[in-house]
Write an enzyme that holds these catalytic residues in place. Structure first.
Site, PDB file in Angstrom:
ATOM      1  N   VAL A  24      48.690  22.764  79.271  1.00  0.00           N
ATOM      2  CA  VAL A  24      48.897  23.363  77.850  1.00  0.00           C
ATOM      3  C   VAL A  24      50.334  22.008  77.449  1.00  0.00           C
ATOM      4  CG1 VAL A  24      50.300  24.734  76.482  1.00  0.00           C
ATOM      5  CG2 VAL A  24      48.710  25.952  78.315  1.00  0.00           C
ATOM      6  N   ASP A  60      54.281  17.397  89.849  1.00  0.00           N
ATOM      7  CA  ASP A  60      54.151  18.287  90.241  1.00  0.00           C
ATOM      8  C   ASP A  60      53.905  19.496  90.851  1.00  0.00           C
ATOM      9  OD1 ASP A  60      55.071  15.790  92.409  1.00  0.00           O
ATOM     10  OD2 ASP A  60      57.186  15.831  91.949  1.00  0.00           O
ATOM     11  N   ARG A  73      55.512  43.177  84.888  1.00  0.00           N
ATOM     12  CA  ARG A  73      54.874  44.014  84.097  1.00  0.00           C
ATOM     13  C   ARG A  73      55.903  44.473  82.533  1.00  0.00           C
ATOM     14  NH1 ARG A  73      49.959  43.589  85.808  1.00  0.00           N
ATOM     15  NH2 ARG A  73      49.181  42.988  88.645  1.00  0.00           N
ATOM     16  N   GLY A 103      45.603  38.055  82.611  1.00  0.00           N
ATOM     17  CA  GLY A 103      44.139  39.248  82.866  1.00  0.00           C
ATOM     18  C   GLY A 103      43.977  39.882  81.022  1.00  0.00           C
ATOM     19  N   ASP A 128      41.191  38.789  89.813  1.00  0.00           N
ATOM     20  CA  ASP A 128      40.189  39.473  89.783  1.00  0.00           C
ATOM     21  C   ASP A 128      38.685  39.062  89.259  1.00  0.00           C
ATOM     22  OD1 ASP A 128      41.562  41.328  91.216  1.00  0.00           O
ATOM     23  OD2 ASP A 128      42.457  42.022  88.747  1.00  0.00           O
ATOM     24  N   ARG A 155      35.990  38.591 111.328  1.00  0.00           N
ATOM     25  CA  ARG A 155      34.397  38.973 111.890  1.00  0.00           C
ATOM     26  C   ARG A 155      35.205  38.695 114.415  1.00  0.00           C
ATOM     27  NH1 ARG A 155      29.736  39.168 111.374  1.00  0.00           N
ATOM     28  NH2 ARG A 155      29.998  39.177 109.207  1.00  0.00           N
ATOM     29  N   ARG A 163      33.768  46.383 117.232  1.00  0.00           N
ATOM     30  CA  ARG A 163      34.600  46.715 117.034  1.00  0.00           C
ATOM     31  C   ARG A 163      33.907  46.920 115.155  1.00  0.00           C
ATOM     32  NH1 ARG A 163      39.805  44.591 117.204  1.00  0.00           N
ATOM     33  NH2 ARG A 163      40.856  45.608 118.836  1.00  0.00           N
TER      34      ARG A 163
END
EC number: 2.7.1.11
Length: 320
Positions: A24, A60, A73, A103, A128, A155, A163
């Protein structure tokens, strides 16, 4: 005619936000515009905390995670009187338009400012991947790599101990990140908000795998679906296999953005300036089929739907 713009990041941070700010700023300066950076999202806008940005301000920054402008928030921004103060601060600074990176909550703030007559452009910055009107969001691919790396590590230990591992993935109410990471990580079971979930059915599938000789398994689940510790206890009780839950949490939001996120953020940032110079306000930017697009931000929030990758889910089921 636009001469000065503001830029802010809002909501949860995502890798690539700094690259978007850089896009921007540098595109705007190339076009002869001034740029003001707004600290800590809508909170900083309300409190009138801004700084003039130049080319060196974003040097940078393309490789750095997080957002150097900060984010916060600020639910009070729903109050029209609060937004009126924010608009007055923008006008007092001579700012003609605002670029918002964030978002869906950030988009809602931009929508409300647009409805009050102040032109905004929204850029999708969230891991998300739940924003309407775009195939991918800034930060999604970096987070995907982080989650897959975690699954690979789980894994290793799950197979060593025979497990069952549950891994909780971010995404709010969108299963894109979980689904993609589960396929890339070879997870045996996937639980996402878009598909009805029944824990008894999940246990039945796990038992069927055990009957076929499966020694370990990984269940990928999107956050907010259930209490994963309780689910782990239930699976262990029903199957007799040790089961552990891992919540990846905010580690998914951090880290240096991968090349695709840097490119996407840079393109979207520059495109936002193009739109403003063409007289477009109240738009949100997206990428569809690798082409940059823009939509009416009010229509995107109120009317557009985001399709679930059901074909990906069907593919995943064939690979269990």
């Amino acid at each position: 005619m636009i001469k000065k713009i503001g830029v802010l990041t809002s909501g949860g941070d995502a890798p690539g936000m700094n690259a978007a700010i850089r896009g921007v700023v540098r595109a705007a300066l190339t076009e002869g515009l001034e740029v003001m950076g707004i600290y800590d999202g809508y909170l900083g806008l309300y409190e009138d905390r801004m700084v003039q940005l130049d080319r060196y301000s974003v040097s940078d920054m393309i490789n750095r995670g997080g957002t150097f402008l900060g984010s916060a928030r600020f639910p009070e921004f729903r109050d029209e009187n609060i937004r009126a103060v924010a608009i007055e601060n923008l006008k007092k600074r001579g700012i003609d338009a605002l670029v918002v990176i964030g978002g869906d909550g950030s988009y809602m703030g931009a929508k409300r400012l647009t409805e009050m007559g102040f032109p905004c452009i929204g850029l999708p910055g969230t891991i998300d991947n739940d924003i309407k009107g775009t195939d991918y969001t800034i930060g999604y691919f970096t987070a995907l790599g982080t989650v897959v790396e975690a699954i690979d590590r789980l894994r290793d230990t799950s197979s060593s101990h025979q497990r069952i591992s549950i891994v909780e993935v971010m995404g709010r109410y969108c299963g894109d990140l979980t689904l993609a990471a589960a396929i890339a990580g070879g997870c045996e079971f996937i639980v996402v908000p878009e598909v009805e979930f029944n824990r008894e059915d999940l246990v039945a599938e796990i038992k069927a795998g055990i009957a076929k000789g499966k020694k370990h398994a990984i269940v990928a689940i999107t956050e907010h679906m259930c209490d994963v510790d309780e689910l782990a206890h239930f699976i262990e009780k029903e199957t007799g296999r040790e089961t552990r839950a891992t919540v990846l949490g905010h580690i998914q939001r951090g880290g240096s953005p991968v090349p695709y996120d840097r490119i996407l953020a840079s393109r979207m940032g520059a495109y936002a300036i193009d739109l403003l110079l063409e007289g477009h306000g109240g738009r949100c930017v997206g990428i569809q089929n690798e082409q940059l697009v823009h939509h009416d931000i009010i229509d995107a929030i109120e009317n557009m739907k985001r399709p679930f990758k059901s074909d990906w889910m069907e593919c995943a089921k064939k690979l269990y």
